[in-house]
Design a protein around this motif. Structure first.
Motif, mmCIF file in Angstrom:
data_model
loop_
_atom_site.group_PDB
_atom_site.id
_atom_site.type_symbol
_atom_site.label_atom_id
_atom_site.label_comp_id
_atom_site.label_asym_id
_atom_site.label_seq_id
_atom_site.Cartn_x
_atom_site.Cartn_y
_atom_site.Cartn_z
ATOM 1 N N ALA A 95 -25.774 -28.376 38.374
ATOM 2 C CA ALA A 95 -25.381 -27.485 37.289
ATOM 3 C C ALA A 95 -24.920 -28.247 36.055
ATOM 4 N N LEU A 96 -24.628 -29.540 36.198
ATOM 5 C CA LEU A 96 -24.183 -30.326 35.045
ATOM 6 C C LEU A 96 -25.364 -30.613 34.134
ATOM 7 N N ALA A 97 -25.202 -30.425 32.858
ATOM 8 C CA ALA A 97 -26.253 -30.720 31.896
ATOM 9 C C ALA A 97 -26.123 -32.158 31.435
ATOM 10 N N LEU A 98 -27.168 -32.943 31.553
ATOM 11 C CA LEU A 98 -27.117 -34.342 31.176
ATOM 12 C C LEU A 98 -26.814 -34.493 29.694
ATOM 13 N N THR A 99 -27.327 -33.583 28.875
ATOM 14 C CA THR A 99 -27.126 -33.725 27.439
ATOM 15 C C THR A 99 -25.675 -33.553 27.052
ATOM 16 N N VAL A 100 -24.884 -32.926 27.919
ATOM 17 C CA VAL A 100 -23.470 -32.758 27.634
ATOM 18 C C VAL A 100 -22.732 -34.066 27.825
ATOM 19 N N GLY A 101 -23.172 -34.889 28.771
ATOM 20 C CA GLY A 101 -22.473 -36.126 29.085
ATOM 21 C C GLY A 101 -21.138 -35.825 29.715
ATOM 22 N N LEU A 102 -20.128 -36.613 29.404
ATOM 23 C CA LEU A 102 -18.802 -36.461 29.971
ATOM 24 C C LEU A 102 -17.894 -35.897 28.899
ATOM 25 N N ALA A 103 -17.519 -34.642 29.003
ATOM 26 C CA ALA A 103 -16.761 -34.000 27.937
ATOM 27 C C ALA A 103 -15.311 -34.410 27.968
ATOM 28 N N GLY A 104 -14.700 -34.597 26.819
ATOM 29 C CA GLY A 104 -13.307 -35.001 26.737
ATOM 30 C C GLY A 104 -12.385 -33.812 26.612
ATOM 31 N N THR A 105 -11.100 -34.057 26.785
ATOM 32 C CA THR A 105 -10.105 -33.020 26.631
ATOM 33 C C THR A 105 -10.013 -32.624 25.165
ATOM 34 N N ALA A 106 -10.134 -31.356 24.872
ATOM 35 C CA ALA A 106 -10.086 -30.894 23.494
ATOM 36 C C ALA A 106 -8.670 -30.991 22.965
ATOM 37 N N THR A 107 -8.541 -31.331 21.702
ATOM 38 C CA THR A 107 -7.254 -31.358 21.051
ATOM 39 C C THR A 107 -7.128 -30.147 20.142
ATOM 40 N N ALA A 108 -5.880 -29.803 19.791
ATOM 41 C CA ALA A 108 -5.656 -28.637 18.958
ATOM 42 C C ALA A 108 -6.247 -28.833 17.572
ATOM 43 N N ASP A 109 -6.311 -30.080 17.112
ATOM 44 C CA ASP A 109 -6.790 -30.380 15.774
ATOM 45 C C ASP A 109 -8.086 -31.180 15.880
ATOM 46 N N GLU A 110 -9.206 -30.483 16.121
ATOM 47 C CA GLU A 110 -10.470 -31.160 16.298
ATOM 48 C C GLU A 110 -10.930 -31.801 14.988
ATOM 49 N N SER A 111 -11.478 -33.005 15.085
ATOM 50 C CA SER A 111 -11.965 -33.698 13.909
ATOM 51 C C SER A 111 -13.216 -33.021 13.370
ATOM 52 N N THR A 112 -13.344 -33.022 12.059
ATOM 53 C CA THR A 112 -14.557 -32.494 11.434
ATOM 54 C C THR A 112 -15.547 -33.608 11.131
ATOM 55 N N VAL A 113 -15.180 -34.842 11.468
ATOM 56 C CA VAL A 113 -16.063 -35.978 11.239
ATOM 57 C C VAL A 113 -17.232 -35.918 12.212
ATOM 58 N N GLU A 114 -18.410 -36.171 11.714
ATOM 59 C CA GLU A 114 -19.591 -36.207 12.577
ATOM 60 C C GLU A 114 -19.457 -37.369 13.559
ATOM 61 N N PRO A 115 -19.587 -37.121 14.847
ATOM 62 C CA PRO A 115 -19.451 -38.214 15.819
ATOM 63 C C PRO A 115 -20.461 -39.321 15.534
ATOM 64 N N PRO A 116 -20.065 -40.567 15.655
ATOM 65 C CA PRO A 116 -20.990 -41.672 15.389
ATOM 66 C C PRO A 116 -22.071 -41.762 16.451
ATOM 67 N N ARG A 117 -23.139 -42.418 16.100
ATOM 68 C CA ARG A 117 -24.247 -42.649 17.024
ATOM 69 C C ARG A 117 -24.484 -44.150 17.143
ATOM 70 N N THR A 118 -24.942 -44.562 18.305
ATOM 71 C CA THR A 118 -25.233 -45.977 18.521
ATOM 72 C C THR A 118 -26.547 -46.349 17.845
ATOM 73 N N GLY A 119 -26.749 -47.644 17.664
ATOM 74 C CA GLY A 119 -28.033 -48.103 17.135
ATOM 75 C C GLY A 119 -29.183 -47.718 18.047
ATOM 76 N N PHE A 120 -28.934 -47.746 19.339
ATOM 77 C CA PHE A 120 -29.954 -47.337 20.310
ATOM 78 C C PHE A 120 -30.341 -45.877 20.100
ATOM 79 N N GLU A 121 -29.348 -45.011 19.937
ATOM 80 C CA GLU A 121 -29.618 -43.587 19.732
ATOM 81 C C GLU A 121 -30.329 -43.353 18.409
#
Length: 428
Positions: free
Chosen positions: A18-44
């Motif tokens: 039932a786990l979706a690979l595209t989700v990966g490992l989700a982190g604990t959400a914080t009350a103040d979520e960042s609006t910054v676009e998550p960085p991507r690796t050179g590989f990605e």
């Protein structure tokens, strides 16, 4: 005496699927979520055409650490050529319920584990919809355990040493840094990400894995290691569409029956086995470097990384479902050393009977070192977390301690990787 315990319980395939690979490992959400676009690796960014460069890795980690309050990046050592060994701490806690350590790409020419670890750091730092981060868990990631080897595209470090054969002797700065992290953070799980070259037609699975085979691994830790492999990691990888097998075992392509063991023994110097001896649940994982079905190189590279990512969803699933049992297993193993009278094994494995000469039974109560001997090994004993105390001008190293099984492997002249020859002290 263990001979083989590769099946602990029926696989939890349906749950892990039932786990979706595209989700990966989700982190604990914080009350103040960042609006910054998550960085991507050179590989990605390249779609798998190239591996993330060392400069890109540094910038990637720095950006995440600057943006995410639950992520810290610390230098825990330096390579032979002075490159930093970076440890990423996610959800750092004073008293975590569970701690998971990912050691990535000890071999510099096996880059897929590093890429999976970098993506995992980002996925944990920037939560998405899907499985939540296991509550009370701290994740430690050494994303590039051999930066000199990565720069040179070599298996070994800059001194020509295979780091994964140095976890007892601790002759390399890279192995010393890993030992220090294990000593100080006492992880419940140590997962070691590698790659392997296929040997058609008998050794061609997409993903291979193996638990600590060393016979000095405490039963509780051994059982959780096999459970992690059989009930969580392999089902998660298979659910993502990849074939799996046991590392080091060639199989008949028609029947699937084992033919020959070509690797994966109980050597105490290999991180997979050292981990078990040090009372942490351990798992070696390997993805296949070369395609055997003709995929384009970029797609094959993505498969190598995605199989590792699927593996890590399985690990997090175990921590989520069995966190208390996991903590109990490692604590049981750590405290057992203070009262155990079990034999010490200098050879053999869970699938290989040791010879009588490879069994120390009864085990001594400790080893006596001269002052000169102690001076020659004091730093390494400290990195291993081995306790001792002075007796006049000499030093006494008892077996009655958390690292009980490790002491004879370091100090008995019969042990293959001993650091010095201590004098056994019989129990009175």
């Amino acid at each position: 005496m263990r001979t083989s315990r590769s099946a602990i319980a029926p696989r939890l395939l349906s749950a892990v699927a039932a786990l979706a690979l595209t989700v990966g490992l989700a982190g604990t959400a914080t009350a103040d979520e960042s609006t910054v676009e998550p960085p991507r690796t050179g590989f990605e960014e390249s779609g798998g055409e190239r591996w993330t460069s060392l400069d890109e890795e540094a910038a990637f980690l720095a950006e995440i650490a600057a943006d995410r309050p639950n992520v810290a990046v610390d230098q825990v050592g330096a390579s032979v050529q002075g490159r930093p060994l970076q440890l990423v701490r996610i959800n750092e806690a004073k008293k975590p319920r569970n701690t998971v350590l990912l050691v990535c790409s000890q071999h510099g020419d096996e880059p897929a584990g590093r890429e999976a670890c970098l993506s995992t750091i980002r996925n944990l730092a920037y939560p998405q919809d899907g499985p939540t981060f296991p509550r009370g868990t701290e994740v430690l990631v050494l994303p590039n355990a051999n930066p000199d080897g990565h720069a040179a595209n070599t298996r070994e470090n800059a001194d020509g040493t295979d780091i994964n054969r140095d976890h007892l002797a601790l002759g390399t700065p890279e192995a010393r840094a890993i030992a220090e992290v294990i000593r100080d953070d006492r992880p419940d799980i140590v997962q070691d990400l590698h790659e392997f070259g296929p040997r058609p037609p008998y050794y061609v699975k997409d993903f291979l894995s193996l638990w600590p085979r060393n016979l000095n691994t405490h039963d509780a830790v051994y059982e959780e290691s096999v459970r992690l492999n059989d009930d969580y990691v392999r089902p998660a990888v298979e659910a993502a569409g990849f074939s799996t097998g046991i590392y080091g075992i060639t199989t008949d392509p028609e029947t699937g029956e084992p033919i020959e063991q070509i690797a994966g023994d109980g050597q105490e110097r290999i991180l997979r086995n050292t981990t078990g001896i040090k009372n942490s649940v351990g798992l070696l994982s390997e993805t296949r470097t070369d395609s055997v079905t003709g995929e384009p190189p970029a797609q094959n590279n993505q498969n190598r990384v995605n199989a590792h990512l699927a593996e890590l969803t399985g690990t997090m699933r175990l921590v989520e479902e069995r966190g208390m049992q996991l903590a109990k297993a490692t604590m049981t193993a750590r405290t057992a050393g203070y009262g155990s009278k079990a034999p010490i094994y200098l050879g053999g494995a869970d699938n290989e009977e040791p010879t009588p000469e490879q069994i120390i039974d009864p085990a001594p109560c400790g080893y006596r070192l001269t002052g000169e001997q102690y001076d020659s090994v004091t730093e390494k004993l400290a990195l291993h977390g081995v306790r001792s105390w002075p007796i006049g001008q000499d030093r006494y190293v008892p077996l009655r301690q958390e690292m009980r099984a490790l002491v004879p492997l370091l100090l008995d002249e019969r042990a293959a990787e001993h650091l010095t020859t201590g004098t056994p002290v019989a129990c009175r």
